[in-house]
Motif scaffolding. Structure first.
Motif, short mmCIF file in Angstrom:
data_model
loop_
_atom_site.label_atom_id
_atom_site.label_comp_id
_atom_site.label_asym_id
_atom_site.label_seq_id
_atom_site.Cartn_x
_atom_site.Cartn_y
_atom_site.Cartn_z
N MET A 204 0.84 -1.18 0.01
CA MET A 204 0.02 -0.13 -0.13
C MET A 204 0.86 1.29 -0.05
SD MET A 204 0.19 -1.84 2.87
CE MET A 204 -1.42 -2.61 3.05
N ASP A 205 2.14 1.14 0.66
CA ASP A 205 2.99 2.61 0.87
C ASP A 205 3.47 2.82 -0.79
OD1 ASP A 205 2.32 2.32 3.39
OD2 ASP A 205 4.33 1.72 4.05
N ARG A 206 3.83 1.66 -1.54
CA ARG A 206 4.25 1.76 -2.71
C ARG A 206 3.18 2.53 -3.65
NH1 ARG A 206 4.97 -3.34 -5.65
NH2 ARG A 206 2.94 -2.77 -6.48
N SER A 207 2.03 1.82 -3.59
CA SER A 207 0.87 2.43 -4.34
C SER A 207 0.67 3.70 -3.96
CB SER A 207 -0.31 1.66 -4.09
OG SER A 207 0.06 0.37 -4.91
N LEU A 208 0.46 4.19 -2.72
CA LEU A 208 0.17 5.56 -2.44
C LEU A 208 1.33 6.48 -2.93
CD1 LEU A 208 -1.07 4.87 1.27
CD2 LEU A 208 -2.25 6.25 -0.61
N LEU A 209 2.51 6.33 -2.79
CA LEU A 209 3.49 7.14 -3.34
C LEU A 209 3.53 7.12 -4.85
CD1 LEU A 209 6.36 6.32 -0.97
CD2 LEU A 209 5.10 8.32 -0.90
N GLU A 210 3.18 6.00 -5.67
CA GLU A 210 3.30 6.07 -7.05
C GLU A 210 2.07 6.63 -7.51
OE1 GLU A 210 5.45 1.51 -7.65
OE2 GLU A 210 3.30 1.79 -8.16
N GLY A 211 0.96 6.39 -6.69
CA GLY A 211 -0.44 6.89 -7.44
C GLY A 211 -0.62 8.57 -7.12
N ASP A 212 -0.26 9.14 -5.79
CA ASP A 212 -0.53 10.12 -5.46
C ASP A 212 0.30 10.71 -4.42
OD1 ASP A 212 -2.26 12.50 -5.27
OD2 ASP A 212 -3.58 11.72 -3.63
N PRO A 213 1.53 11.07 -5.02
CA PRO A 213 2.73 11.33 -4.18
C PRO A 213 2.54 12.68 -3.36
CG PRO A 213 3.35 11.66 -6.48
CD PRO A 213 2.12 10.94 -6.32
N HIS A 214 1.95 13.86 -4.18
CA HIS A 214 1.64 15.07 -3.50
C HIS A 214 0.71 14.94 -2.25
CE1 HIS A 214 3.54 17.72 -6.39
NE2 HIS A 214 3.16 17.15 -7.32
N ASN A 215 -0.09 13.91 -2.41
CA ASN A 215 -0.83 14.00 -1.17
C ASN A 215 0.03 13.44 0.13
OD1 ASN A 215 -3.40 13.56 0.33
ND2 ASN A 215 -3.46 11.40 -0.09
N VAL A 216 0.81 12.46 0.14
CA VAL A 216 2.00 12.27 0.85
C VAL A 216 2.59 13.52 1.54
CG1 VAL A 216 3.39 10.72 1.98
CG2 VAL A 216 1.81 9.81 0.31
N LEU A 217 3.05 14.22 0.24
CA LEU A 217 3.99 15.35 0.81
C LEU A 217 3.12 16.44 1.50
CD1 LEU A 217 5.98 15.98 -2.44
CD2 LEU A 217 6.37 14.66 -0.77
N GLU A 218 1.81 16.59 1.12
CA GLU A 218 1.22 17.63 1.91
C GLU A 218 0.79 17.10 3.17
OE1 GLU A 218 -2.70 18.33 0.08
OE2 GLU A 218 -3.24 20.04 1.37
N GLY A 219 0.63 15.86 3.65
CA GLY A 219 0.37 15.21 4.89
C GLY A 219 1.75 15.45 5.65
N MET A 220 2.77 15.35 5.23
CA MET A 220 4.26 15.65 5.73
C MET A 220 4.37 17.26 6.16
SD MET A 220 6.99 13.14 3.96
CE MET A 220 8.17 13.32 5.48
N MET A 221 3.84 17.85 5.22
CA MET A 221 4.02 19.51 5.56
C MET A 221 3.16 19.76 6.74
SD MET A 221 3.85 21.05 1.58
CE MET A 221 4.74 20.25 0.43
N ILE A 222 1.92 19.32 6.78
CA ILE A 222 1.04 19.66 7.87
C ILE A 222 1.52 19.22 9.18
CG2 ILE A 222 -1.22 19.13 8.99
CD1 ILE A 222 -2.01 18.99 5.98
#
Lengths: 597, 124
Positions: A204-222
């Protein structure tokens, strides 16, 4: 800008790449150009849609027609018939495994109907390398909302109120973790995203980073804003080259636009991100080992406390969260804690992504609300086991988790109920086993995994897993003795209680849970020297039923060691001394006259 | 692209972004062109091309343009259906590219059916 009539979404996740989607994209481009449809239809390469079993997947919008297992030779037919003449190609529709109905539309497929997508909401819907598409789907709206109207304490409180818990396995409250780190006094703090996904079968981590990386970056910024960090790392294993590439593209794009860097959007908040590629040791998913690895030391855990929130990366307070945890954060900030907390059970809120694998029809990635039963996931979404095979157990949580038998299928899944049942959420791998899987062999497999991944720092894990494995291998080889079960249990509890980190503490879980629910299989191996599933080679022989055998001679011809003999049209004999148990005769016998005993 | 220095600039960028995604959902308003062999022979492809150009010229984005196969009335091809929420589905017949701008302007934008071209209606 050209007004495209339709968008052809082609899945470009790793699953579909390996089943050949790149060739399909090229074929579509060529075919559309040839038919002069290239200004009418746009091709978009997306991230993973989840139904990897049926890949490569092609979806045509606006009709939402879903094609599966598309091959290069089908491309021309799809273009000629559907794109040109408006007649969908029904032979490539998804077939429901139970009703055998052909389902043309994406939304109507059983696999998707029961899902609820929060973390995966954009995966498969947007082009992960196109910043504008993420922006169009409320991208960075949470960041904007946070920077314009929320203080760091408010952000932490919202995440806490939402009841988000760590999705990497432990299930610790994310808001509390952030709060602890925010309270630590230090001029420098770090955020780390743990994408060192190593469980067999989980992706799932791979797919999240492959499919929607900006979403993870935004979560990290928050998260960085909430705790007051200005620097972050994404620890991604090097075996995920596509995830690394797409994440790097996303970081570069965000830097160009000033969404990463100094004084983001004119505020006082500054944040930079780096990718650290992991070399693939399973233990580096453990937070202190991961920190050691980023620091350039050998990836070994240390004892806690002090916890990373107090003393983490380079000795500074650090928050480590899993990819999926970060992927949930923007939605919580954007829509509020209440909306998120409305989904799930009392103590486990929101949804969880599971990687469905093993002996079932629809394997792939699913996101379901907490509190759903295992039965719903396996039968309604996964389509159940293959025809004629009986469900035996589901292994949940990878090498740290356990096996649940059929009578636990109606258990509502959340962090606590799974622990009670002897398994654990883990990162969310679900491996379905049918009556052809041997439980002892499965436990042995997971233990051999943890044994080879043990870093060797503490004795209980280094020696204990080795000894456990030796006993299990002996049982599988038919040399088990009655005292073995008690010995295994005792050793397992000692390792659980005394190992240094999560890897060792949870390593005996596969054995303990199988001993709890499938003790009879261990006993069959030890006392009767039988493997009920016919997997452990030392415990069965191949035989020919001379009442069924019609002497076709196929088995005698293909046996690699010449163990089968007999006259034409006469029942054959199998020499069990010569037999190497390769099983090829059983596979090829047209009369099913060969069986295991 | 320049750096986004304020939140206002991010907002502006987001407003423009959905243009690229417009075809990724089914809108309530639909134009369905029948493009069987008969339709194509009668010029359906040119009608579709003209339709897309016309929508682009008028900057209309909330319309789904889909195709369907032969619906049987080959004599009256090119057939083009307009579906609007809570209104009758109207089928236009013998549509040629120069009719498209009228259908879009009158029916899609202003909600007035172009009576001269209608060959059938299905009540909603």
């Amino acid at each position: 800008m050209v007004f495209y009539r339709g968008h052809l979404l082609i899945c470009g996740g790793t699953g579909c790449v390996s089943s050949g989607c790149k060739d399909i994209i090229i074929a579509f481009q060529e075919e559309l150009r040839k038919k002069k449809l290239d200004e009418e239809i746009k091709i978009v390469e997306t991230g993973c849609h989840g139904l990897c079993e049926m890949g490569p997947l092609v979806i045509l919008h606006p009709e939402s027609v879903f094609y599966c297992r598309v091959e290069v030779k089908d491309v021309q037919e799809i273009v000629d018939e559907h794109l040109m003449k408006g007649r969908p190609v029904s032979r490539l529709f998804f077939t429901e495994p139970l009703s055998l109905d052909k389902v043309p539309k994406y939304q109507e497929i059983g696999f998707y109907r029961k899902q609820q997508r929060i973390a995966l909401r954009n995966c498969g819907f947007i082009d992960p390398e196109n910043f504008n598409e993420y922006l169009a789907c409320d991208g960075y709206a949470a960041l904007e909302k946070m920077l314009s109207e929320m203080t760091p304490e408010e952000v932490t409180n919202v995440v806490k109120a939402a009841g988000l818990r760590g999705r990497g396995g432990g299930g610790f409250s994310t808001g509390t973790k952030w709060e602890l780190c925010a309270k630590a006094t230090s001029i420098k703090k770090y955020i780390i995203c743990n994408a060192d996904e190593g469980d067999p079968g989980a992706f799932m981590d791979r797919s999240l980073l492959e499919g929607d990386p900006h979403n993870v970056l935004e979560g990290m910024m928050i998260a960085a804003y909430a705790i007051g960090a200005d620097e972050g790392y994404l620890y991604i294993r090097a075996e995920y080259p596509l995830a690394i590439k797409r994440t790097q593209t996303a970081i570069s794009r965000a830097e160009e636009l000033g969404l990463l860097g100094k004084n983001i959007l004119g505020s006082n908040f500054s944040f930079t991100l780096k990718i650290k590629e992991g070399a693939g040791a399973f233990v580096c998913g453990e937070e202190t080992a991961l920190i050691a690895s980023i620091e350039g030391r050998r990836g070994m855990p240390r004892s806690r406390p002090p916890f990373p929130v107090v003393k983490g990366l380079f000795g500074k307070p650090t928050v480590i969260n899993n990819v999926e945890t970060f992927a949930n954060v923007p939605q919580i900030i954007l829509h509020g804690a209440d909306k998120f907390a409305a989904v799930g059970t009392e103590r486990s809120k929101g949804t969880k992504v599971f990687a469905l694998t093993g002996k079932l029809r629809n394997t792939g990635l699913v996101e379901v609300p907490m509190g759903i039963t295992m039965r719903e996931i396996i039968y309604d979404i996964g389509g159940g086991t293959f025809e004629g095979k009986k469900f035996k157990a589901v292994q949940i949580g990878g090498p740290s988790g356990g096996c649940l038998p059929e009578d636990r299928l109606d258990l509502p899944i959340d962090y606590d109920s799974l622990v009670q049942a002897g398994a654990m959420m883990g990162s969310g791998g679900l491996v379905v086993l049918d009556d052809e899987s041997c439980i002892v062999d499965v436990a042995r497999y997971f233990l051999s995994f943890t044994r080879s991944e043990s870093c060797g720092k503490c004795t209980p894990c280094r020696e204990g897993t080795m000894r456990l494995l030796e006993i299990l291998e002996r049982i599988c080889a038919g040399q088990g003795v009655p005292e073995d079960i008690a010995k295994v249990e005792k050793l397992a509890y000692i390792i659980k209680a005394s190992a240094l980190c999560g890897l060792g503490q949870t390593a005996p879980n596969p054995i303990l849970s199988t001993l709890r629910y499938f003790r009879h299989e261990y006993e069959a191996h030890i006392h009767d020297k039988k493997c009920p599933a016919g997997v452990c080679q030392a415990l069965f022989d191949y035989r020919i039923d001379d009442r069924i055998c019609n002497g076709c001679t196929i088995c005698a011809k293909i046996c690699p060691v010449g163990a089968i003999s007999g006259e034409r049209k006469q029942a054959h004999q199998l020499d069990i001394v010569k037999c190497i148990k390769c099983g090829i005769c059983l596979e090829r016998c047209p009369k099913n006259a060969i069986f295991k005993e | 692209m320049n750096k986004l220095l304020t939140m206002e600039e991010l907002r502006e960028l987001r407003k423009k972004a959905p243009d690229e995604m417009t075809a990724r959902q089914t809108w309530d308003t639909q134009v369905i062109v029948s493009v069987g062999t008969c339709g194509i022979a009668a010029g359906a492809r040119e009608v579709v091309t003209e339709l897309l150009k016309e929508l682009q010229r008028r900057n209309i984005k909330n319309v789904s343009v889909t195709k369907t196969g032969c619906i049987g009335m080959c004599e009256r091809e090119v057939l083009l259906d307009v579906v609007r929420p809570n209104e009758d589905r109207v089928t236009y017949g013998r549509v040629v590219p120069r009719d498209v701008s009228r259908i879009v302007g009158e029916h899609l934008v202003n909600g007035r059916v172009v009576e001269g071209l209608v060959v059938g209606r299905i009540s909603s």
